[in-house]
Design a protein around this motif. Structure first.
Motif, PDB file in Angstrom:
ATOM      1  N   LEU A 183       0.972  -1.172   0.061  1.00 37.13           N
ATOM      2  CA  LEU A 183       0.264   0.101  -0.138  1.00 37.13           C
ATOM      3  C   LEU A 183       0.906   1.151  -0.053  1.00 37.13           C
ATOM      4  N   LYS A 184       0.277   2.333  -0.428  1.00 35.15           N
ATOM      5  CA  LYS A 184       0.926   3.678  -0.584  1.00 35.15           C
ATOM      6  C   LYS A 184       0.045   4.726  -0.432  1.00 35.15           C
ATOM      7  N   ARG A 185       0.117   5.565   0.582  1.00 28.97           N
ATOM      8  CA  ARG A 185      -0.822   6.695   0.471  1.00 28.97           C
ATOM      9  C   ARG A 185      -0.322   8.055  -0.428  1.00 28.97           C
ATOM     10  N   PHE A 186      -1.120   8.439  -1.083  1.00 24.99           N
ATOM     11  CA  PHE A 186      -0.873   9.618  -2.080  1.00 24.99           C
ATOM     12  C   PHE A 186      -2.010  10.723  -1.609  1.00 24.99           C
ATOM     13  N   HIS A 187      -1.598  11.925  -1.781  1.00 29.90           N
ATOM     14  CA  HIS A 187      -2.204  12.960  -1.680  1.00 29.90           C
ATOM     15  C   HIS A 187      -2.867  13.480  -2.951  1.00 29.90           C
ATOM     16  N   VAL A 188      -3.956  13.950  -3.242  1.00 26.49           N
ATOM     17  CA  VAL A 188      -4.584  14.642  -4.435  1.00 26.49           C
ATOM     18  C   VAL A 188      -3.790  15.795  -4.739  1.00 26.49           C
ATOM     19  N   VAL A 189      -3.125  16.211  -5.803  1.00 26.35           N
ATOM     20  CA  VAL A 189      -2.623  17.307  -6.250  1.00 26.35           C
ATOM     21  C   VAL A 189      -3.263  18.027  -7.421  1.00 26.35           C
ATOM     22  N   GLY A 190      -4.280  17.290  -8.333  1.00 28.70           N
ATOM     23  CA  GLY A 190      -4.835  17.899  -9.523  1.00 28.70           C
ATOM     24  C   GLY A 190      -6.034  17.105 -10.107  1.00 28.70           C
ATOM     25  N   THR A 191      -6.626  17.201 -10.917  1.00 26.45           N
ATOM     26  CA  THR A 191      -7.714  16.477 -11.555  1.00 26.45           C
ATOM     27  C   THR A 191      -7.457  16.950 -13.101  1.00 26.45           C
ATOM     28  N   PHE A 192      -8.160  16.084 -13.924  1.00 24.76           N
ATOM     29  CA  PHE A 192      -8.166  16.406 -15.605  1.00 24.76           C
ATOM     30  C   PHE A 192      -9.256  15.787 -15.809  1.00 24.76           C
ATOM     31  N   LYS A 193      -9.861  16.122 -17.066  1.00 26.86           N
ATOM     32  CA  LYS A 193     -11.009  15.646 -17.731  1.00 26.86           C
ATOM     33  C   LYS A 193     -10.987  15.810 -19.353  1.00 26.86           C
ATOM     34  N   VAL A 194     -10.701  14.598 -19.914  1.00 25.01           N
ATOM     35  CA  VAL A 194     -10.729  14.879 -21.161  1.00 25.01           C
ATOM     36  C   VAL A 194     -11.564  13.767 -21.924  1.00 25.01           C
ATOM     37  N   GLY A 195     -12.461  13.091 -21.348  1.00 23.94           N
ATOM     38  CA  GLY A 195     -13.688  12.506 -21.556  1.00 23.94           C
ATOM     39  C   GLY A 195     -13.167  10.984 -21.801  1.00 23.94           C
ATOM     40  N   ALA A 196     -14.574  10.242 -22.250  1.00 27.49           N
ATOM     41  CA  ALA A 196     -14.474   8.767 -22.431  1.00 27.49           C
ATOM     42  C   ALA A 196     -14.088   8.188 -21.135  1.00 27.49           C
ATOM     43  N   GLU A 197     -13.579   6.896 -21.108  1.00 30.35           N
ATOM     44  CA  GLU A 197     -13.228   6.106 -20.313  1.00 30.35           C
ATOM     45  C   GLU A 197     -12.114   6.588 -19.340  1.00 30.35           C
ATOM     46  N   LEU A 198     -10.897   7.314 -19.800  1.00 32.32           N
ATOM     47  CA  LEU A 198      -9.909   7.540 -19.209  1.00 32.32           C
ATOM     48  C   LEU A 198     -10.255   8.433 -17.949  1.00 32.32           C
ATOM     49  N   ASP A 199     -11.192   9.361 -17.928  1.00 31.75           N
ATOM     50  CA  ASP A 199     -11.321   9.943 -16.528  1.00 31.75           C
ATOM     51  C   ASP A 199     -11.727   9.117 -15.480  1.00 31.75           C
ATOM     52  N   GLY A 200     -12.042   7.757 -15.751  1.00 27.53           N
ATOM     53  CA  GLY A 200     -12.317   7.077 -14.667  1.00 27.53           C
ATOM     54  C   GLY A 200     -11.339   5.751 -14.700  1.00 27.53           C
ATOM     55  N   SER A 201     -10.157   5.856 -15.247  1.00 28.36           N
ATOM     56  CA  SER A 201      -9.274   4.766 -15.020  1.00 28.36           C
ATOM     57  C   SER A 201      -7.793   5.057 -15.102  1.00 28.36           C
ATOM     58  N   LEU A 202      -7.530   6.342 -15.387  1.00 30.31           N
ATOM     59  CA  LEU A 202      -6.037   6.704 -15.326  1.00 30.31           C
ATOM     60  C   LEU A 202      -5.712   7.864 -14.361  1.00 30.31           C
ATOM     61  N   ALA A 203      -4.549   7.350 -13.578  1.00 29.56           N
ATOM     62  CA  ALA A 203      -4.101   8.308 -12.714  1.00 29.56           C
ATOM     63  C   ALA A 203      -2.658   8.445 -12.934  1.00 29.56           C
ATOM     64  N   LEU A 204      -1.982   9.838 -12.683  1.00 33.56           N
ATOM     65  CA  LEU A 204      -0.619  10.110 -12.830  1.00 33.56           C
ATOM     66  C   LEU A 204       0.224  10.572 -11.747  1.00 33.56           C
ATOM     67  N   ILE A 205       1.309  10.063 -11.590  1.00 30.06           N
ATOM     68  CA  ILE A 205       2.267  10.067 -10.314  1.00 30.06           C
ATOM     69  C   ILE A 205       3.732  10.654 -11.007  1.00 30.06           C
ATOM     70  N   HIS A 206       4.422  10.971 -10.282  1.00 28.61           N
ATOM     71  CA  HIS A 206       5.649  11.206 -10.568  1.00 28.61           C
ATOM     72  C   HIS A 206       6.466  10.059 -10.919  1.00 28.61           C
ATOM     73  N   ALA A 207       7.477  10.204 -11.889  1.00 25.32           N
ATOM     74  CA  ALA A 207       8.180   8.761 -12.456  1.00 25.32           C
ATOM     75  C   ALA A 207       9.215   8.383 -11.123  1.00 25.32           C
TER      76      ALA A 207
END
Length: 414
Positions: A183-207
């Protein structure tokens, strides 16, 4: 001015007021049917082209055009990126680390694909930075374990900037207390909206954070994401990149991950085009009915022309000209109206929504909140050519029947 006899008489028949008003009415219906058919085909195909463009721009602006990966973590990815950029079809390259797992918050769980990115490189290969609703890509800092999620994920969990999300990896950690999921705790720093299913299945973190979760050395990445000048050349370019690179690297393109979606859109466009073509076919069939009745009504005229020396070919040409005029006028009218409708349908729908206070395309359901339209002139030419071709073919049988009229038989009862 000299005009060929078939054109002169055919055009005269078209312009003249007939004694049989029913035939005039059927001719008008045939013309309007062609106009409506061509108009609807141009409008519907333009709207489908618009949806295809939006889907391609948004989804293929987010997913990689092509990727180059390895079974082992890549250490010298800047050197590898420089090698890829030497290919003439490659416009930009960015590293990524991809993780699959689940996000949890207050008992709610959702599967998610997490991409580890470098914010300054990601803007070159993705449109996500242009569709941020809160925060920026720059808010992802190495070692701070921030996360950017799609609007659907944020809405499902009811989280905002600063809230905590737990990322669960599909691996187990063995501890003295037993076996536990990682497990790892993350804090939300932003949100995006591009449409389709990506808004409900994709997240971004630093490499860098993704590398730590994968237990890799700092700076190691899973692969490189490639943006191409022509995304439809992705299968060829991916194969060339895989052949170009030394070592254990493999390439993959978007047609393997999202190709079925766009193939379905193309097939849907083709099937709808064929169905709408039936409207034009019905109008062309009406031309046959109209000319058959005109031939019956003009038997005496045909007999007189034959007596004066007109050949069967001349008689046939007269009625082919008359039917073709109906087809040409109907097709051109439909083409002009269809082009005008396709160019203004977005504004017209927006005006109707404002007038009646309703929204036809809700952003909560569809990936866009407006009706897109893209007019492709090759479609317009193809539609008009098909309409004109069917209209011309519809004139052949009635014109042939007219050319077979016997003068003595036609004048017997007149």
């Amino acid at each position: 001015m000299f005009r060929p006899l078939p054109f002169f008489i055919g055009l005269r028949y078209t312009r003249a007021k007939r004694r049989n008003h029913f035939i005039s009415f059927i001719s008008l219906i045939s013309m309007l049917g062609l106009t409506l058919g061509v108009l609807v085909m141009i409008l519907v195909l333009s709207v489908m082209n618009g949806f295809d463009r939006e889907l391609r721009t948004r989804i293929l602006g987010m997913v990689p055009h092509a990727t180059v990966s390895s079974q082992q973590p890549i250490n010298d990815w800047p050197l590898l990126a420089d090698t890829l950029l030497e290919h003439p079809d490659v416009e930009a390259v960015a590293p990524f680390v991809q993780l699959q797992g689940m996000l949890t918050h207050d008992g709610s769980v959702a599967p998610v694909l997490v991409n580890g990115i470098l914010p300054d490189k990601e803007v070159d290969v993705s449109i996500v930075g242009q569709h941020m609703t809160r925060g920026t890509l720059g808010d992802l800092q190495d070692g701070e374990f921030g996360i950017i999620v799609g609007e659907q994920i944020a809405s499902r969990f009811g989280v905002g900037i600063g809230d905590k999300l737990t990322f669960v990896l599909p691996e187990a950690s063995v501890t003295p207390a037993g076996v536990f999921p990682r497990l790892k705790r993350f804090h939300v720093v932003g949100t995006f909206k591009v449409g389709a299913e990506l808004d409900g299945s994709l997240a971004l973190i630093h490499a860098g954070d993704a590398a730590r979760l994968s237990r890799w050395e700092p700076g190691q990445v899973q692969g490189l994401r490639v943006r191409l000048g022509d995304l439809f050349q992705a299968p060829r370019v991916a194969w060339e990149l895989a052949s170009l690179l030394p070592g254990d690297y493999y390439a993959q393109d978007w047609t393997r991950t999202h190709g079925n979606l766009f193939a379905a859109i193309r097939m849907e466009k083709t099937m709808i085009g064929l169905l709408l073509l039936l409207i034009v076919a019905v109008a062309a069939f009406n031309i046959i009915s109209t000319l058959v009745m005109v031939v019956t009504d003009k038997k005496a005229d045909i007999a007189i022309l034959r007596t004066l020396g007109a050949s069967p070919g001349t008689i046939m040409g007269i009625f082919m000209v008359q039917g073709s005029v109906i087809g040409v006028v109907g097709t051109l009218a439909g083409c002009v109206l269809g082009v005008l409708a396709a160019l203004n349908v977005s504004a017209m729908v927006a005006g109707l929504e404002k007038l009646f206070g309703i929204q036809f395309l809700s952003s909560d359901v569809y990936f866009i909140s407006y009706l897109p339209s893209q007019l492709i002139w090759s479609d317009v030419v193809l539609i008009c050519a098909a309409a004109l071709g069917m209209s011309f073919l519809a004139t052949l049988y009635p014109a042939w029947r007219a050319s077979r009229t016997e003068p003595a038989e036609a004048l017997r009862y007149d």
